[in-house]
Write a protein that holds these residues in place. Structure first.
Motif, PDB file in Angstrom:
ATOM      1  N   ASP A  81     -71.297 -25.064 -66.435  1.00 15.11           N
ATOM      2  CA  ASP A  81     -71.758 -24.148 -65.393  1.00 15.11           C
ATOM      3  C   ASP A  81     -70.644 -23.774 -64.431  1.00 15.11           C
ATOM      4  N   VAL A  88     -81.671 -31.829 -60.107  1.00 19.02           N
ATOM      5  CA  VAL A  88     -81.416 -30.400 -59.946  1.00 19.02           C
ATOM      6  C   VAL A  88     -79.920 -30.155 -60.006  1.00 19.02           C
ATOM      7  N   GLU A 126     -77.561 -26.824 -59.547  1.00 16.59           N
ATOM      8  CA  GLU A 126     -77.741 -25.434 -59.154  1.00 16.59           C
ATOM      9  C   GLU A 126     -76.492 -24.875 -58.477  1.00 16.59           C
ATOM     10  N   ALA A 156     -76.653 -16.724 -59.958  1.00 17.54           N
ATOM     11  CA  ALA A 156     -77.364 -17.982 -59.777  1.00 17.54           C
ATOM     12  C   ALA A 156     -77.547 -18.662 -61.124  1.00 17.54           C
ATOM     13  N   SER A 157     -77.326 -19.975 -61.133  1.00 17.69           N
ATOM     14  CA  SER A 157     -77.590 -20.753 -62.338  1.00 17.69           C
ATOM     15  C   SER A 157     -78.289 -22.044 -61.943  1.00 17.69           C
ATOM     16  N   SER A 158     -79.223 -22.462 -62.769  1.00 22.07           N
ATOM     17  CA  SER A 158     -79.939 -23.716 -62.560  1.00 22.07           C
ATOM     18  C   SER A 158     -80.120 -24.346 -63.930  1.00 22.07           C
TER      19      SER A 158
END
Length: 370
Positions: free
Chosen positions: A129, A232, A234, A245-247
Motif C-alpha cells: 500500500d 485497520v 488505512e 484512499a486505501s483500506s
C-alpha cells in the motif's frame, strides 16, 4: 558470489521478517542464525535445516559472515551492533534503531569511524500500500498535496512491549514516521498524544496520534493502537486535484503468518487483492489503482548492492535518526501538551512540494531528490 548474511535473534522478527526475505532475495544467502533458548533453536533448525545455528554473535562472526542483521530485543541490540561494527562486518539494525536519537547517533559515529556500512530495517517502505501510494503521489495524480492520514491499528495485545525500551510509539511509530518522512520529506514540528497502560513489567504507551508539519507545508496525521480490538490499515491523501484512499490488509505479514514464503512463488507475492485496491478520486471520476507489489526482499538486495558497490544502504542511519528525532519530540509533546519544533531540517523553499512537476519526476528520500 552471494553475500553470506547471519541473523542475530530468531523471535518473530528474525523468523518472520528477516529469514524468509533473505532467502527470497537475489545475491544473498542465509548463512547463520544466532539463537539460545532451546525452543528457539528447535524452531530455527526446523525452519532452516541447512543453516548453522550459533549460540552467540561472537561465534558466528568467527565463521566469517559477510554481513549480519541484529533483530534481538531493543535492550540488547546496541551492544550487538557495536560488536559487529568492531569486527568490521556490515550490519543491519532492526527497528527501533535505538531508544533515542542520541543513542542512534552513537551507533552512526561508531560505524563511520570504523568504515563499516550500517543500515536500518525500515522495511515498511516496501509495503504494497505504501508503494502504491508513493506511485500515486510521485505521478502527481492528486496534485499539490495538502495532508496525509495514516492509520495502523492491530488487534495484537500480546506483542505490546512494556518498560522503558518498549511502547507502541517505538514499535509501530518507527514505521509510520519513517513512511511519512519518506513520502513527504522532513518534519519541522510534532504534536502528539499517547495512550498509556500499566503493565506488570512497567507503564507503557499503547496507542498514539501524531501530527507532523513537513518542511514543504504538508501535514501528516499518524495513529496506531494494539489494545483496542481493531485491525485497520488505512491511508488517505488529499491534494488540490483530488484524493486517494486505501483500506487494505497487511499483505506480506499476513502471508508470512499463514505459512507462505516469498521464495515459493515470488511472481505473485505481496499484491493486495483487487477488491481492496485503493481509489483515486478527481474531477475525472473515481479510478481503482492496481496494487504495487510488496517487496521486503528488495531491502536485502539493495543492502548487498550497497556493500558491494560502496553506496548507501537502502535506509541509512542518518534517515533512521531523523525518525528517532520525531519520536523523541513526540514524547516531549505528549508529556508537556505542546507542539515541539524540530531543528536541522531543509527550509520550505529548498525542495519541491509533492505533486509538483519536479516532484513527479524524482524519488524523494527525506527531502533529498535522487
Amino acid at each position: 558470489m552471494a553475500m553470506r548474511i547471519g541473523v542475530v535473534g530468531y523471535g518473530t522478527g528474525g523468523r518472520h521478517f528477516h529469514a524468509p526475505f533473505i532467502r527470497a532475495a537475489r545475491g544473498v544467502e542465509l548463512a547463520g542464525i544466532v539463537a539460545r533458548a532451546e525452543a528457539t533453536v528447535a524452531r530455527a533448525r526446523a525452519d532452516h535445516p541447512d543453516v548453522r545455528i550459533y549460540p552467540s554473535l561472537t561465534e558466528m562472526l568467527s565463521d566469517g559472515m559477510d554481513a549480519v542483521t541484529v533483530t534481538t530485543p531493543p535492550q540488547t541490540r546496541r551492544e550487538l551492533v557495536l560488536e559487529a561494527i568492531a569486527a568490521g562486518v556490515p550490519v543491519i539494525a532492526d527497528k527501533p534503531f535505538a531508544p533515542s536519537a542520541e543513542a542512534g547517533r552513537e551507533l552512526d559515529r561508531a560505524a563511520k569511524a570504523a568504515g563499516v556500512p550500517l543500515g536500518v530495517f525500515h522495511n515498511r517502505r516496501l509495503d504494497a500500500d505504501v508503494l502504491t501510494l508513493r506511485k500515486v503521489v510521485d505521478e502527481g495524480r492528486v496534485g499539490r498535496l495538502w495532508r496525509l492520514h495514516s492509520r495502523m491499528d492491530l488487534d495484537d495485545p500480546d506483542t505490546l512491549e512494556a518498560g522503558e525500551t518498549g511502547g507502541l510509539l517505538r514499535d509501530l511509530g518507527s514505521h509510520l514516521v519513517d513512511q511519512a518522512l519518506w513520502l513527504l520529506g522532513p518534519a519541522v514540528s510534532v504534536h502528539a498524544s499517547l495512550d498509556h497502560v500499566d503493565r506488570p513489567d512497567g507503564r507503557t504507551d499503547a496507542g498514539f496520534v501524531l501530527s507532523l508539519m513537513h518542511a514543504d507545508g504538508v501535514r501528516s496525521y499518524l495513529s496506531a493502537s494494539k489494545l483496542n480490538r481493531l485491525a485497520v490499515r488505512e491511508f488517505v491523501v488529499y491534494g488540490d486535484r483530488g484524493s486517494y484512499a486505501s483500506s487494505g490488509t497487511d499483505v506480506q505479514a499476513q502471508a508470512i503468518f499463514a505459512g507462505l514464503r516469498p521464495a515459493d512463488d515470488l511472481a505473485v507475492w505481496g499484491y493486495e487483492r483487487p477488491e481492496l485496491w485503493g481509489t483515486l478520486r478527481t474531477a475525472d471520476g473515481a479510478e481503482r489503482i492496481p496494487s504495487e507489489q510488496g517487496r521486503y526482499h528488495d531491502y536485502y538486495e539493495a543492502f548487498a548492492a550497497a556493500v558491494r558497490d560502496g553506496g548507501d544502504p537502502p535506509v541509512t542511519a542518518a534517515e533512521a535518526i531523523r525518525t528517532l528525532e520525531v519520536l523523541d519530540a513526540a514524547r516531549i509533546s505528549a508529556a508537556e501538551g505542546r507542539v515541539v519544533e524540530l531543528r536541522n531540517v531543509m527550509p520550505p523553499g529548498d525542495q519541491p512540494r509533492p505533486g509538483d512537476e519536479q516532484a513527479s519526476r524524482t524519488v524523494r528520500r527525506n527531502g533529498e531528490a535522487t
